[in-house]
Enzyme design. Structure first.
Site, PDB file in Angstrom:
ATOM      1  N   ASP A   1      34.230  39.372  36.460  1.00 11.44           N
ATOM      2  CA  ASP A   1      34.608  38.410  37.612  1.00 11.44           C
ATOM      3  C   ASP A   1      35.220  39.075  38.881  1.00 11.44           C
ATOM      4  O   ASP A   1      35.647  40.171  38.561  1.00 11.44           O
ATOM      5  CB  ASP A   1      35.624  37.507  36.961  1.00 11.44           C
ATOM      6  CG  ASP A   1      36.812  37.944  36.310  1.00 11.44           C
ATOM      7  OD1 ASP A   1      36.673  38.814  35.595  1.00 11.44           O
ATOM      8  OD2 ASP A   1      37.860  37.536  36.638  1.00 11.44           O
TER       9      ASP A   1
ATOM     10  N   ASP B   1      37.029  46.851  42.049  1.00 12.02           N
ATOM     11  CA  ASP B   1      37.602  45.948  41.138  1.00 12.02           C
ATOM     12  C   ASP B   1      36.661  44.860  40.582  1.00 12.02           C
ATOM     13  O   ASP B   1      36.580  43.748  41.125  1.00 12.02           O
ATOM     14  CB  ASP B   1      38.877  45.232  41.598  1.00 12.02           C
ATOM     15  CG  ASP B   1      39.732  44.474  40.729  1.00 12.02           C
ATOM     16  OD1 ASP B   1      39.602  44.712  39.545  1.00 12.02           O
ATOM     17  OD2 ASP B   1      40.665  43.569  41.250  1.00 12.02           O
TER      18      ASP B   1
ATOM     19  N   ARG C   1      58.852  41.023  36.232  1.00  5.91           N
ATOM     20  CA  ARG C   1      58.029  42.108  35.546  1.00  5.91           C
ATOM     21  C   ARG C   1      59.120  42.807  34.796  1.00  5.91           C
ATOM     22  O   ARG C   1      59.933  43.496  35.621  1.00  5.91           O
ATOM     23  CB  ARG C   1      57.094  42.856  36.276  1.00  5.91           C
ATOM     24  CG  ARG C   1      56.322  42.021  37.442  1.00  5.91           C
ATOM     25  CD  ARG C   1      55.337  41.471  36.598  1.00  5.91           C
ATOM     26  NE  ARG C   1      54.510  40.454  37.636  1.00  5.91           N
ATOM     27  CZ  ARG C   1      53.223  40.685  37.902  1.00  5.91           C
ATOM     28  NH1 ARG C   1      52.771  41.721  37.653  1.00  5.91           N
ATOM     29  NH2 ARG C   1      52.652  39.608  38.741  1.00  5.91           N
TER      30      ARG C   1
ATOM     31  N   GLU D   1      39.106  37.773  34.009  1.00  8.93           N
ATOM     32  CA  GLU D   1      40.480  38.885  34.028  1.00  8.93           C
ATOM     33  C   GLU D   1      41.359  38.410  35.272  1.00  8.93           C
ATOM     34  O   GLU D   1      42.624  38.587  35.136  1.00  8.93           O
ATOM     35  CB  GLU D   1      40.089  40.073  34.160  1.00  8.93           C
ATOM     36  CG  GLU D   1      40.904  41.147  33.793  1.00  8.93           C
ATOM     37  CD  GLU D   1      41.744  41.556  35.214  1.00  8.93           C
ATOM     38  OE1 GLU D   1      42.770  42.299  34.962  1.00  8.93           O
ATOM     39  OE2 GLU D   1      41.412  41.264  36.283  1.00  8.93           O
TER      40      GLU D   1
ATOM     41  N   HIS E   1      35.708  43.955  33.163  1.00  6.52           N
ATOM     42  CA  HIS E   1      35.437  42.546  33.731  1.00  6.52           C
ATOM     43  C   HIS E   1      34.531  42.376  34.846  1.00  6.52           C
ATOM     44  O   HIS E   1      34.293  43.340  35.798  1.00  6.52           O
ATOM     45  CB  HIS E   1      36.956  41.800  34.085  1.00  6.52           C
ATOM     46  CG  HIS E   1      37.552  42.405  35.239  1.00  6.52           C
ATOM     47  ND1 HIS E   1      37.391  41.831  36.376  1.00  6.52           N
ATOM     48  CD2 HIS E   1      38.534  43.314  35.280  1.00  6.52           C
ATOM     49  CE1 HIS E   1      38.016  42.322  37.206  1.00  6.52           C
ATOM     50  NE2 HIS E   1      38.812  43.293  36.820  1.00  6.52           N
TER      51      HIS E   1
END
Length: 469
Positions: free
Chosen positions: A90, A119, A353, A153, A88
């Site tokens: 973004d 990242d 989660r 993302e 990704h």
């Protein structure tokens, strides 16, 4: 395994790789909904990064496709089966606290500082050059590669929803995302937010007017504020608050305005997948308020927050805890608190989660039994648990290459976070962080170790070749 020296091939391309990476890092590709339109679904920045990346791929002789500025891909090789690589372009907002310009990359002491360096632009470029090596060496391949880059993302994955609905191609057969850590992430827990509902009207010697805390459901609330009325004076409350925070990992302040008291408790934020690493300002605020005689729905709101949600990271007090032998334990983050006395829809957002073996409806049924909760609703978006077994050839191959190049033992990992690796049934996340890496993703002064990016690129090159030869 092949005899090509992929580390040496990366060495020959170091300068070119850094030049291409710098040009990509200089693009501010933060999502900006205020400038979003039909041509720029997430704002102009992500589109600019997408165009730049696809132009680079065309320069290097690949066939590219841009799917309406949501996402794009380029392809390589031929064969019946297809390997998907998901990256990704973004980035999260740069924020404050940087010692350098987040969009003017700088290398200091072997570290490359820029938003997106780790990242995910750095790993994306490491993976791009890995495939470039295979192409330039003319190595024989028997499968196709589709290198897919997204632009959303970090937010809602609207890029991938649109891409798969409109690209006009079947999904790749298997794949990985260079957006996590080595040796591998072959399991990702399910992710659902469930909302506890309370009504608002309350009266008596103590009246809660509002209680607010938390910015996002997947973040631990750094602070929370309550506005209330009571038959006492500020000095008494100040003394009680001082006694309350003494010895606790929080700070607090209180003031009086228009005959009402406003108290704020300050904790520490953390990612919602690791709530135990934060200090939840909202639950501590509720513990303070719970010593007073609130009544009705306000009492229930405060009581649940203080006595059930506080430090209930495994959701045992909520009664919905669950542990799977392979994927581990369910975790819970109490993320956003909204109470207003005039509202009939006051909510506490709980982000779960969860591993395989339980599900959103089971969790909901458990939450409906919590005393004081009027109803429980679910968020629109959910990720179900994702797991690719260790004996899958994809996992086995990726771990074998990692072990060969690093000399370290590979092992499986399950995380509470989510990556594009879960987009495919046979999809995983693979690198680019090494086990001893300092994780600065989403933080000020984000950096990637330059040598680590080169190490990752060599691992990616050999891994891709082993998967498609």
């Amino acid at each position: 395994m092949t005899t090509v020296d992929f580390k040496a091939e990366v060495e020959k391309r170091k300068d070119a790789m850094m030049e291409d990476l710098f040009s990509l890092l200089r693009i501010n590709s933060e999502r900006d909904d205020s400038q979003a339109d039909a041509e720029h679904p997430f704002g102009p920045g992500p589109v600019k990064a997408l165009h730049h990346f696809l132009a680079m791929a065309e320069r290097d002789g690949y066939e590219t496709k841009n799917v309406d500025n949501y996402a794009g891909h380029f392809t390589f090789g031929q064969g019946e089966e297809e390997l998907g690589i998901f990256a990704h372009l973004d980035v999260v907002p740069a924020g404050s606290g940087w010692e350098t310009n987040p969009y003017e990359p700088v290398i200091k002491d072997g570290r490359l500082y820029a938003r997106g360096s780790s990242d995910d632009k750095g790993p994306t470029m490491a993976c791009y050059y890995a495939l470039k090596i295979i192409k330039e060496l003319g190595l024989p391949v028997s499968k196709r590669v589709r290198f897919i880059v997204g632009t959303d993302e970090e937010s809602g994955w609207g890029d991938m929803d649109y891409y798969f609905a409109n690209v006009g191609l079947p999904e790749p057969d298997f794949g990985f995302s260079p957006d996590a850590e080595f040796p591998i992430i072959n399991g990702e827990k399910g992710n659902i937010t469930e909302y506890l509902h309370f009504s608002g009207a309350n009266s008596g010697s103590y009246t809660l007017h509002s209680f607010t805390g938390g910015l996002r459901e997947n973040m631990v609330p750094e602070s929370a504020t309550a506005v209330f009325s009571a038959d006492t004076d500020l000095a008494d409350f100040q003394a009680r608050l001082n006694a309350f925070v003494d010895g606790k990992p929080v700070t607090a302040d209180i003031k009086e305005e228009n005959g009402q008291f406003i108290v704020t408790v300050y904790g520490k934020s953390a990612h919602g997948s690791t709530p135990e690493e934060g200090i939840n300002g909202a639950t501590y605020l509720a513990i303070f308020l719970n010593q007073f005689a609130f009544e009705g729905p306000a009492k229930a709101f405060i009581d649940v927050t203080a006595n059930v949600l506080h430090n209930d990271f495994d959701a045992k007090k909520l009664g919905v805890d669950y542990v799977d032998e392979r994927m581990g334990a369910l975790s819970m983050n109490a993320g956003v608190f909204n109470f207003d006395e005039a509202s009939a829809e006051n909510t506490i957002a709980l982000n779960f989660r969860y591993p395989q073996g339980t599900d959103a409806k089971t969790i909901q049924a458990g939450l409906e039994k919590v005393a004081g909760v009027e109803k429980v609703t679910l968020s629109e978006h959910e990720h179900t648990p994702h797991y690719v077994p260790m004996d899958d050839p994809l996992v086995a191959t990726l771990l074998a290459v990692y072990e060969k190049q690093t000399g370290l033992k590979g092992h499986e990992q399950v995380i509470g976070g989510g990556t594009f690796g879960r987009l495919l049934k046979r999809g995983v996340a693979y690198g680019a962080m090494f086990p001893d890496y300092v994780n600065t993703m989403h933080q000020a002064n984000e950096f990637a170790d330059v040598e680590d990016l080169f190490r990752a690129s060599a691992i990616y090159a050999e891994a891709i070749y082993e998967l498609i030869k």
